[in-house]
Design a protein around this motif. Sequence first.
Motif, PDB file in Angstrom:
ATOM      1  N   ASP A 136       0.833  -1.211   0.000  1.00  0.00           N
ATOM      2  CA  ASP A 136       0.000   0.000   0.000  1.00  0.00           C
ATOM      3  C   ASP A 136       0.867   1.260   0.000  1.00  0.00           C
ATOM      4  OD1 ASP A 136      -2.346  -1.437  -0.005  1.00  0.00           O
ATOM      5  OD2 ASP A 136      -2.702  -1.220   2.155  1.00  0.00           O
ATOM      6  N   ASN A 137       1.914   1.268   0.814  1.00  0.00           N
ATOM      7  CA  ASN A 137       2.789   2.446   0.882  1.00  0.00           C
ATOM      8  C   ASN A 137       3.554   2.666  -0.416  1.00  0.00           C
ATOM      9  OD1 ASN A 137       2.333   3.661   3.450  1.00  0.00           O
ATOM     10  ND2 ASN A 137       3.292   1.877   4.382  1.00  0.00           N
ATOM     11  N   THR A 168       2.550   1.820  -3.335  1.00  0.00           N
ATOM     12  CA  THR A 168       1.544   2.309  -4.290  1.00  0.00           C
ATOM     13  C   THR A 168       1.315   3.813  -4.113  1.00  0.00           C
ATOM     14  OG1 THR A 168       0.487   0.133  -4.266  1.00  0.00           O
ATOM     15  CG2 THR A 168      -0.814   1.975  -5.111  1.00  0.00           C
ATOM     16  N   ARG A 169       1.203   4.253  -2.864  1.00  0.00           N
ATOM     17  CA  ARG A 169       1.026   5.688  -2.593  1.00  0.00           C
ATOM     18  C   ARG A 169       2.250   6.497  -3.011  1.00  0.00           C
ATOM     19  NH1 ARG A 169      -1.078   3.643   2.584  1.00  0.00           N
ATOM     20  NH2 ARG A 169      -3.334   3.584   2.355  1.00  0.00           N
ATOM     21  N   ILE A 170       3.430   5.979  -2.702  1.00  0.00           N
ATOM     22  CA  ILE A 170       4.670   6.672  -3.078  1.00  0.00           C
ATOM     23  C   ILE A 170       4.757   6.821  -4.590  1.00  0.00           C
ATOM     24  CG2 ILE A 170       7.191   6.413  -3.148  1.00  0.00           C
ATOM     25  CD1 ILE A 170       6.897   5.115  -0.303  1.00  0.00           C
ATOM     26  N   ALA A 211       2.294   7.004  -6.710  1.00  0.00           N
ATOM     27  CA  ALA A 211       1.318   8.012  -7.149  1.00  0.00           C
ATOM     28  C   ALA A 211       1.851   9.423  -6.907  1.00  0.00           C
ATOM     29  CB  ALA A 211      -0.008   7.807  -6.426  1.00  0.00           C
ATOM     30  N   ILE A 212       2.478   9.640  -5.766  1.00  0.00           N
ATOM     31  CA  ILE A 212       3.068  10.951  -5.465  1.00  0.00           C
ATOM     32  C   ILE A 212       4.207  11.254  -6.427  1.00  0.00           C
ATOM     33  CG2 ILE A 212       4.359  12.266  -3.736  1.00  0.00           C
ATOM     34  CD1 ILE A 212       2.670  10.665  -1.610  1.00  0.00           C
ATOM     35  N   GLN A 253       4.613  10.164  -9.399  1.00  0.00           N
ATOM     36  CA  GLN A 253       4.071  10.452 -10.730  1.00  0.00           C
ATOM     37  C   GLN A 253       3.637  11.911 -10.833  1.00  0.00           C
ATOM     38  OE1 GLN A 253       0.976   7.797 -11.982  1.00  0.00           O
ATOM     39  NE2 GLN A 253       0.853   8.702 -14.014  1.00  0.00           N
TER      40      GLN A 253
END
Length: 62
Positions: free
Chosen positions: A33-34, A36-38, A40-41, A43
Amino acid sequence: MTKETVDFGEYVDRMAELIDLPIDPEYRPGVVDNITRIAAIAQLVNEFPLPDTIEAAPVFEP
């Protein structure tokens, strides 16, 4: 990142193997999950348009 679909679970598994980092199965979903969030940021940062005339500052001064 491109618009291709990335399997972050596979990415976490391969990178953990590469750096010999054991990840407890209990914590793996949180790690995925982390990441995936990283991603997105990152990008958002990478897609931010900068003019061709901009130059990097030799010294950072806040």
